[in-house]
Motif scaffolding. Structure first.
Motif, short mmCIF file in Angstrom:
data_model
loop_
_atom_site.label_atom_id
_atom_site.label_comp_id
_atom_site.label_asym_id
_atom_site.label_seq_id
_atom_site.Cartn_x
_atom_site.Cartn_y
_atom_site.Cartn_z
N ARG A 1 -4.98 -24.80 9.88
CA ARG A 1 -5.13 -25.36 8.53
C ARG A 1 -4.40 -26.69 8.38
NH1 ARG A 1 -3.54 -19.89 7.16
NH2 ARG A 1 -5.38 -18.58 6.82
N SER A 2 -3.38 -26.87 9.17
CA SER A 2 -2.62 -28.12 9.13
C SER A 2 -3.36 -29.28 9.77
CB SER A 2 -1.28 -27.93 9.85
OG SER A 2 -1.49 -27.59 11.22
N GLY A 3 -4.47 -28.97 10.44
CA GLY A 3 -5.21 -30.00 11.16
C GLY A 3 -4.89 -30.05 12.64
N ASP A 4 -3.85 -29.32 13.06
CA ASP A 4 -3.49 -29.29 14.47
C ASP A 4 -4.53 -28.50 15.26
OD1 ASP A 4 -0.98 -30.67 14.27
OD2 ASP A 4 -0.15 -28.86 13.34
N VAL A 5 -4.78 -28.94 16.45
CA VAL A 5 -5.69 -28.24 17.36
C VAL A 5 -4.89 -27.83 18.59
CG1 VAL A 5 -7.75 -28.39 18.79
CG2 VAL A 5 -7.70 -29.51 16.55
N ILE A 6 -4.92 -26.55 18.91
CA ILE A 6 -4.18 -26.02 20.05
C ILE A 6 -5.17 -25.40 21.03
CG2 ILE A 6 -2.53 -24.28 20.81
CD1 ILE A 6 -1.04 -24.65 18.24
N LYS A 7 -5.05 -25.79 22.27
CA LYS A 7 -5.90 -25.24 23.32
C LYS A 7 -5.02 -24.53 24.33
CE LYS A 7 -9.50 -28.79 22.88
NZ LYS A 7 -10.31 -29.80 23.60
N ILE A 8 -5.35 -23.26 24.55
CA ILE A 8 -4.58 -22.44 25.49
C ILE A 8 -5.50 -22.00 26.60
CG2 ILE A 8 -3.18 -20.37 25.81
CD1 ILE A 8 -2.38 -20.55 22.89
N ALA A 9 -5.23 -22.49 27.79
CA ALA A 9 -6.02 -22.09 28.95
C ALA A 9 -5.51 -20.76 29.48
CB ALA A 9 -5.92 -23.16 30.04
N THR A 10 -6.43 -19.89 29.83
CA THR A 10 -6.05 -18.57 30.33
C THR A 10 -5.13 -18.69 31.54
OG1 THR A 10 -8.14 -17.65 29.54
CG2 THR A 10 -6.95 -16.39 31.20
N ALA A 11 -5.37 -19.68 32.36
CA ALA A 11 -4.56 -19.84 33.57
C ALA A 11 -3.12 -20.21 33.26
CB ALA A 11 -5.18 -20.92 34.46
N GLU A 12 -2.84 -20.71 32.02
CA GLU A 12 -1.50 -21.14 31.66
C GLU A 12 -0.72 -20.09 30.87
OE1 GLU A 12 -1.77 -24.74 29.49
OE2 GLU A 12 -2.33 -25.95 31.23
N ILE A 13 -1.34 -18.95 30.62
CA ILE A 13 -0.71 -17.97 29.73
C ILE A 13 0.66 -17.53 30.22
CG2 ILE A 13 -0.92 -15.56 29.01
CD1 ILE A 13 -3.80 -16.10 28.30
N GLY A 14 0.86 -17.43 31.51
CA GLY A 14 2.16 -17.02 32.03
C GLY A 14 3.16 -18.16 32.17
N ARG A 15 2.77 -19.36 31.74
CA ARG A 15 3.66 -20.51 31.93
C ARG A 15 4.89 -20.39 31.05
NH1 ARG A 15 3.96 -25.30 29.18
NH2 ARG A 15 1.93 -25.01 28.18
N PRO A 16 6.09 -20.53 31.61
CA PRO A 16 7.31 -20.46 30.80
C PRO A 16 7.32 -21.53 29.71
CG PRO A 16 7.85 -20.32 33.13
CD PRO A 16 6.39 -20.70 33.05
N GLY A 17 7.74 -21.15 28.53
CA GLY A 17 7.84 -22.10 27.43
C GLY A 17 6.56 -22.31 26.65
N LEU A 18 5.45 -21.70 27.10
CA LEU A 18 4.18 -21.91 26.39
C LEU A 18 4.25 -21.40 24.96
CD1 LEU A 18 1.19 -22.68 26.23
CD2 LEU A 18 0.63 -20.44 27.22
N TRP A 19 4.73 -20.17 24.79
CA TRP A 19 4.77 -19.60 23.43
C TRP A 19 5.74 -20.38 22.54
CZ3 TRP A 19 1.82 -17.05 20.45
CH2 TRP A 19 2.30 -16.46 19.28
N GLU A 20 6.84 -20.77 23.10
CA GLU A 20 7.81 -21.55 22.34
C GLU A 20 7.21 -22.85 21.81
OE1 GLU A 20 12.18 -23.71 22.99
OE2 GLU A 20 11.36 -22.35 24.50
N PHE B 1 6.16 -11.80 19.17
CA PHE B 1 4.70 -11.72 19.23
C PHE B 1 4.15 -12.30 20.54
CE2 PHE B 1 3.84 -11.89 14.35
CZ PHE B 1 4.30 -10.59 14.24
N GLY B 2 4.89 -13.20 21.17
CA GLY B 2 4.38 -13.99 22.28
C GLY B 2 3.61 -13.24 23.35
N PRO B 3 4.22 -12.27 24.02
CA PRO B 3 3.51 -11.59 25.11
C PRO B 3 2.21 -10.92 24.65
CG PRO B 3 5.86 -11.16 25.24
CD PRO B 3 5.62 -11.84 23.93
#
Length: 205
Positions: A172-191, A62-64
């Motif tokens: 739902r777990s309470g975790d908050v994830i922030k994904i910056a558009t500039a970081e989308i191509g960063r290796p390991g981000l999806w992992e 799903f990552g890409p």
């Protein structure tokens, strides 16, 4: 008296042989039932492993598409898009558990996709007291759920240029994830974020 005793012994011998034969048949039958149950458990374990492996691989795949949908704020379109289940991964895990994958198919749904795998064990029951058991192999089915755990993301255009530069997911777990558009191509981000964004688990069919 002696002749009568010999006669009684002669009459008892066939009964004794029948009892032994009956007990032997029951023992073989119980063994066959036990082997069938063990093979069934093995096949179910193979199906469970295959379904989970396919679902986990699908989540990785799903990552890409998922990350690519964020800059354009097209996440809803991504989440309802059909996906091809990684059945080769299901087959690999089935074979590792001495079975083969017979069927592998997805059941798509918004935020909740499923992958079902049906397997057949390679070993037959092969009991001398059960006709046809030499070709009787155990079958099992398992379904894994891929559930999006972080609905209603917030997309932010901090510069006002019409381009989304940050997407925030509150899970739902309470975790908050922030994904910056500039970081989308960063290796390991999806992992690093996929296991929080998507939950993978076995469910009842």
């Amino acid at each position: 008296m002696r002749e009568r005793q010999h006669g009684d012994a002669g009459q008892a011998f066939p009964i004794y042989m029948m009892m032994v034969a009956g007990l032997l048949f029951l023992a073989l039958a119980f063994f066959a039932v036990g082997k069938a149950a063990a093979l069934r458990n093995d096949s179910q374990g193979a199906a469970d492993a295959a379904a989970l492996a396919a679902a986990q691989q699908a989540r990785d795949d799903f990552g890409p598409g998922f990350l690519g949908s964020l800059p354009g704020n097209a996440l809803d379109a991504f989440l309802v898009a059909p996906f091809a289940p990684p059945c080769a991964e299901a087959q690999r895990l089935a074979e590792a558990n001495d079975a083969k994958s017979e069927l592998c198919y997805p059941t798509p749904g918004y935020l909740r996709d499923k992958i079902t795998v049906e397997v057949e064990g390679r070993e037959s029951v092969d009991s001398p007291v059960i006709p046809g058991s030499q070709n009787k192999k155990s079958k099992a089915k398992a379904t894994a759920l891929i559930e999006f755990r972080c609905p209603n993301p917030i997309a932010v255009d901090s510069t006002g240029d019409g381009v989304i530069d940050l997407t925030t997911f509150t899970c739902r777990s309470g975790d908050v994830i922030k994904i910056a558009t500039a970081e989308i191509g960063r290796p390991g981000l999806w992992e690093s974020v996929s296991r929080t964004l998507f939950d993978v688990r076995l469910v009842d069919q």
